[in-house]
Design an enzyme around this catalytic site. Structure first.
Site, PDB file in Angstrom:
ATOM      1  N   ASP A 122       0.842  -1.198   0.000  1.00 48.40           N
ATOM      2  CA  ASP A 122       0.000   0.000   0.000  1.00 48.40           C
ATOM      3  C   ASP A 122       0.879   1.249   0.000  1.00 48.40           C
ATOM      4  O   ASP A 122       0.933   1.995   0.986  1.00 48.40           O
ATOM      5  CB  ASP A 122      -0.930  -0.028   1.226  1.00 48.40           C
ATOM      6  CG  ASP A 122      -1.954   1.106   1.195  1.00 48.40           C
ATOM      7  OD1 ASP A 122      -2.178   1.688   0.121  1.00 48.40           O
ATOM      8  OD2 ASP A 122      -2.518   1.407   2.266  1.00 48.40           O
ATOM      9  N   CYS A 169      -2.852   4.672  -4.858  1.00 48.05           N
ATOM     10  CA  CYS A 169      -3.718   5.815  -4.524  1.00 48.05           C
ATOM     11  C   CYS A 169      -3.390   7.001  -5.421  1.00 48.05           C
ATOM     12  O   CYS A 169      -3.692   8.140  -5.090  1.00 48.05           O
ATOM     13  CB  CYS A 169      -3.607   6.175  -3.042  1.00 48.05           C
ATOM     14  SG  CYS A 169      -1.958   6.618  -2.522  1.00 48.05           S
TER      15      CYS A 169
HETATM   16  N1  SAH Z   1      -1.614   0.805   4.691  1.00 50.95           N
HETATM   17  C1  SAH Z   1      -1.629   1.936   5.575  1.00 50.95           C
HETATM   18  C2  SAH Z   1      -1.435   3.252   4.841  1.00 50.95           C
HETATM   19  C3  SAH Z   1      -0.155   3.351   4.057  1.00 50.95           C
HETATM   20  S1  SAH Z   1       0.269   4.974   3.650  1.00 50.95           S
HETATM   21  C4  SAH Z   1      -2.902   1.910   6.404  1.00 50.95           C
HETATM   22  O1  SAH Z   1      -3.761   1.057   6.167  1.00 50.95           O
HETATM   23  O2  SAH Z   1      -3.064   2.754   7.271  1.00 50.95           O
HETATM   24  C5  SAH Z   1       1.864   4.823   3.001  1.00 50.95           C
HETATM   25  C6  SAH Z   1       2.981   4.636   4.017  1.00 50.95           C
HETATM   26  O3  SAH Z   1       4.178   4.407   3.281  1.00 50.95           O
HETATM   27  C7  SAH Z   1       3.279   5.784   4.941  1.00 50.95           C
HETATM   28  O4  SAH Z   1       3.172   5.347   6.274  1.00 50.95           O
HETATM   29  C8  SAH Z   1       4.744   6.185   4.647  1.00 50.95           C
HETATM   30  O5  SAH Z   1       5.483   6.479   5.823  1.00 50.95           O
HETATM   31  C9  SAH Z   1       5.284   4.915   4.018  1.00 50.95           C
HETATM   32  N2  SAH Z   1       6.383   5.048   3.051  1.00 50.95           N
HETATM   33  C10 SAH Z   1       6.544   5.959   2.074  1.00 50.95           C
HETATM   34  N3  SAH Z   1       7.619   5.676   1.328  1.00 50.95           N
HETATM   35  C11 SAH Z   1       8.173   4.538   1.834  1.00 50.95           C
HETATM   36  C12 SAH Z   1       9.287   3.725   1.484  1.00 50.95           C
HETATM   37  N4  SAH Z   1      10.053   4.029   0.440  1.00 50.95           N
HETATM   38  N5  SAH Z   1       9.540   2.627   2.216  1.00 50.95           N
HETATM   39  C13 SAH Z   1       8.755   2.321   3.291  1.00 50.95           C
HETATM   40  N6  SAH Z   1       7.674   3.028   3.646  1.00 50.95           N
HETATM   41  C14 SAH Z   1       7.380   4.133   2.942  1.00 50.95           C
END
Ligand code: SAH
Length: 394
Positions: free
Chosen positions: A297, A337
């Site tokens: 996600d 998204c």
């Molecule tokens: N699945 C979650 C929402 C995910 S939002 C839920 O149900 O609540 C996307 C997330 O990806 C964020 O928390 C952000 O910190 C993380 N993120 C962004 N880039 C990233 C990367 N390169 N590696 C790991 N996490 C990352």
């Protein structure tokens, strides 16, 4: 009342009730930031009442297509009541609910989420900003709540020439809350969390995931981009033996860990990794690790159509790694998204990722944002979240 006159032929999208007027469609007329204007066709016919944004490409956002409607406090109260009434009918299994979803609720630029007895609002347009006080008062009246926190720190405000603003708008108190979603307790902080604190749009996908874990007897789960552990809790609730959660945000992971304990699950069933997802997946691959269910996600990888090609590659890369780490018979839940990546394109990307990973797979279900995030039929731009539940054939 100031008037915005469109160029000939530019009235068509407004006649279909699309709520935006782009800069290039305007022949003449101007107004102050957020001021209500009358938009009319080249031959002077009334089209809409909207809010003017002098520095934005989206020059007018429509409040109403009814000539007799006045854009005043009563107008906002009517729109907010209708939005809140819809959510009451949806019988959402949570006290974390999106009450107002911008254009699709007839309130361009305005997002309002409710977390228990705390309201959080984002004023993402010049019009919403201008009427902030009337909107805030109406929100309290319509919901019967007293606390409203402002999270007007979205990137879109820059495009409207508005500065970021955060803090209590009405009432005050702690910014930490605990909501009850699908029977799980989730702690969040409306001042510090992403968006307004939590990703409410994935509520139904998390519920479905818990069921899937149970029905498929999933043992090892990998939750990528876990944020505060919503899908992690779903996996634990579904009976997963062990869940590995990866996110590059330390505070989000700390909260995820806290949420596991808050729900009474044994912390030994969980591993939290503060790292880049891509790097972690490559490391797992090198170590020969495999999983029975994987959630991908990621954040919005394509902020606009201009980033589409690079984003498509990024989605494919991470999905290919996901497929490679999936046991035969396992399931991959994969999301995008990015509004710029349509459902069809996303499916193509996931299909080529599976092909490159040498995996034979089938779509079991399609997912989208929960119904408290409606999409106006006249506003396809509002559609952004899409998900596929993909089964790897044994
Ligand atoms: N699945 C979650 C929402 C995910 S939002 C839920 O149900 O609540 C996307 C997330 O990806 C964020 O928390 C952000 O910190 C993380 N993120 C962004 N880039 C990233 C990367 N390169 N590696 C790991 N996490 C990352």
């Amino acid at each position: 009342m100031k008037t915005i006159r469109l160029k000939p032929g530019k009235e068509r999208s407004l006649l279909r009730h699309h709520p935006w007027v782009f800069r290039g469609a305007i022949d003449r007329g101007r107004a102050d930031v957020g001021e209500t204007v009358r938009v009319e066709s080249a031959d002077g016919r009334f089209l809409a009442w909207g809010a003017y944004a002098p520095s934005s490409n989206i020059r007018v956002r429509v409040w109403s297509f009814e000539e007799t409607e006045r854009i005043d406090a009563a107008f906002f109260e009517r729109r907010l009541s209708a939005a809140v009434a819809l959510r009451e009918r949806l019988a959402i299994d949570s006290d974390g609910v999106r009450l107002v979803h911008g254009e699709s609720d007839g309130l361009p630029g305005l997002v309002v989420d409710r977390y228990g007895d705390t309201l959080v609002a984002q004023f993402g347009s010049s019009g919403a900003e201008r009427h902030k006080s009337a909107i805030a008062d109406a929100l309290l009246r319509v919901t019967g709540l007293t606390r409203l926190y402002e999270r007007s720190d979205t990137a879109v405000r820059q495009l409207e020439g508005l500065p970021p603003v955060t803090g209590w708008l009405r009432g005050d108190g702690p910014t930490a809350c605990v909501i009850h979603e699908n029977g799980w307790r989730l702690s969040l902080d409306v001042a510090e969390g992403h968006k307004t604190g939590y990703y409410l749009d994935q509520r139904d996908s998390r519920r479905d995931f818990a069921q899937l874990v149970r029905r498929f007897g999933v043992g090892e789960v990998l939750n990528c981009y876990s944020y505060t552990g919503g899908f992690t809790l779903a996996a634990l609730a579904g009976g997963a033996r062990h869940v590995t959660s990866i996110d590059s945000s330390g505070p989000a992971l700390a909260r995820a860990q806290h949420n596991v304990i808050l729900n009474g699950y044994d912390a030994a069933r969980c591993t939290f990794i503060d790292a880049d997802v891509n790097a972690s997946l490559r490391a797992f691959l090198a170590q020969g690790r495999r999983f029975d269910a994987i959630v991908l996600d990621p954040p919005k990888l394509a902020p606009s159509a201009a980033h589409l090609e690079r984003a498509a590659r990024a989605y494919k890369d991470v999905n290919r790694l996901g497929f490679k780490l999936l046991n035969p018979g396992g399931v991959l839940l994969t999301y995008s998204c990015s509004g710029a990546v349509g459902v069809e394109l996303f499916q193509k990307i996931v299909a080529s990722a599976a092909h490159e990973a040498g995996v034979d797979a089938a779509i079991l279900a399609r997912q989208g944002s929960a119904p408290d995030h409606p999409t106006g039929l006249a506003f396809p731009e509002g559609e952004y979240l899409k998900g596929l539940v993909v089964w790897r054939r044994p």
